[in-house]
Design a protein around this motif. Structure first.
Motif, short mmCIF file in Angstrom:
data_model
loop_
_atom_site.label_atom_id
_atom_site.label_comp_id
_atom_site.label_asym_id
_atom_site.label_seq_id
_atom_site.Cartn_x
_atom_site.Cartn_y
_atom_site.Cartn_z
N ARG A 47 12.89 -25.48 14.90
CA ARG A 47 12.48 -25.06 13.57
C ARG A 47 11.02 -24.68 13.66
N THR A 48 10.61 -23.78 12.83
CA THR A 48 9.21 -23.38 12.85
C THR A 48 8.36 -24.47 12.22
N LYS A 49 7.07 -24.39 12.45
CA LYS A 49 6.15 -25.36 11.88
C LYS A 49 6.20 -25.29 10.36
N ALA A 50 6.33 -24.09 9.82
CA ALA A 50 6.39 -23.92 8.36
C ALA A 50 7.63 -24.61 7.79
N GLU A 51 8.76 -24.51 8.48
CA GLU A 51 9.99 -25.17 8.01
C GLU A 51 9.83 -26.69 8.02
N ARG A 52 9.24 -27.23 9.09
CA ARG A 52 9.03 -28.69 9.16
C ARG A 52 8.08 -29.15 8.06
N LEU A 53 7.00 -28.38 7.83
CA LEU A 53 6.04 -28.73 6.79
C LEU A 53 6.68 -28.66 5.41
N LEU A 54 7.50 -27.66 5.16
CA LEU A 54 8.18 -27.52 3.88
C LEU A 54 9.12 -28.70 3.63
N GLU A 55 9.86 -29.09 4.65
CA GLU A 55 10.77 -30.23 4.50
C GLU A 55 10.00 -31.52 4.24
N ALA A 56 8.90 -31.72 4.94
CA ALA A 56 8.09 -32.92 4.73
C ALA A 56 7.51 -32.94 3.32
N THR A 57 7.08 -31.80 2.84
CA THR A 57 6.53 -31.72 1.49
C THR A 57 7.60 -32.01 0.45
N LYS A 58 8.78 -31.45 0.63
CA LYS A 58 9.88 -31.70 -0.31
C LYS A 58 10.28 -33.17 -0.30
N THR A 59 10.32 -33.77 0.86
CA THR A 59 10.67 -35.19 0.97
C THR A 59 9.63 -36.06 0.27
N ALA A 60 8.36 -35.76 0.48
CA ALA A 60 7.30 -36.53 -0.15
C ALA A 60 7.34 -36.38 -1.66
N LYS A 61 7.59 -35.17 -2.14
CA LYS A 61 7.66 -34.94 -3.58
C LYS A 61 8.85 -35.68 -4.19
N ALA A 62 9.99 -35.62 -3.53
CA ALA A 62 11.18 -36.32 -4.04
C ALA A 62 10.95 -37.82 -4.06
N SER A 63 10.30 -38.35 -3.04
CA SER A 63 10.00 -39.78 -2.99
C SER A 63 9.05 -40.18 -4.11
N ALA A 64 8.05 -39.36 -4.36
CA ALA A 64 7.10 -39.65 -5.43
C ALA A 64 7.79 -39.62 -6.79
N MET A 65 8.67 -38.66 -7.01
CA MET A 65 9.39 -38.57 -8.28
C MET A 65 10.31 -39.77 -8.47
N LEU A 66 10.94 -40.21 -7.39
CA LEU A 66 11.81 -41.37 -7.46
C LEU A 66 11.01 -42.62 -7.81
N ASP A 67 9.84 -42.75 -7.21
CA ASP A 67 8.98 -43.90 -7.50
C ASP A 67 8.50 -43.88 -8.96
N GLN A 68 8.30 -42.71 -9.50
CA GLN A 68 7.83 -42.60 -10.89
C GLN A 68 8.91 -43.02 -11.88
N HIS A 69 10.16 -42.89 -11.50
CA HIS A 69 11.25 -43.19 -12.41
C HIS A 69 11.75 -44.63 -12.31
#
Length: 59
Positions: free
Chosen positions: A32-54
């Motif tokens: 996978r390209t570096k951009a794809e790995r970075l995008l997945e990491a960002t999405k995972t971090a955002k989803a985790s943060a939203m879950l923690d907020q709820h």
């Protein structure tokens, strides 16, 4: 008369070509390209943060 070829150079060239083909196959299968790995990491971090907020605070 044909020109002589260096067998060591031909052997190394063929080995490099085989290694490059194997690397390309692995990159297509697993890479996978570096951009794809970075995008997945960002999405995972955002989803985790939203879950923690709820979460409900139970004290």
């Amino acid at each position: 008369m044909t020109t002589p070829i260096n067998l060591n150079r031909a052997r190394k060239t063929r080995a490099r070509a085989e290694d490059k083909a194997k690397a390309d196959a692995n990159a297509a299968r697993f890479g996978r390209t570096k951009a794809e790995r970075l995008l997945e990491a960002t999405k995972t971090a955002k989803a985790s943060a939203m879950l923690d907020q709820h979460q409900l605070d139970e004290e």
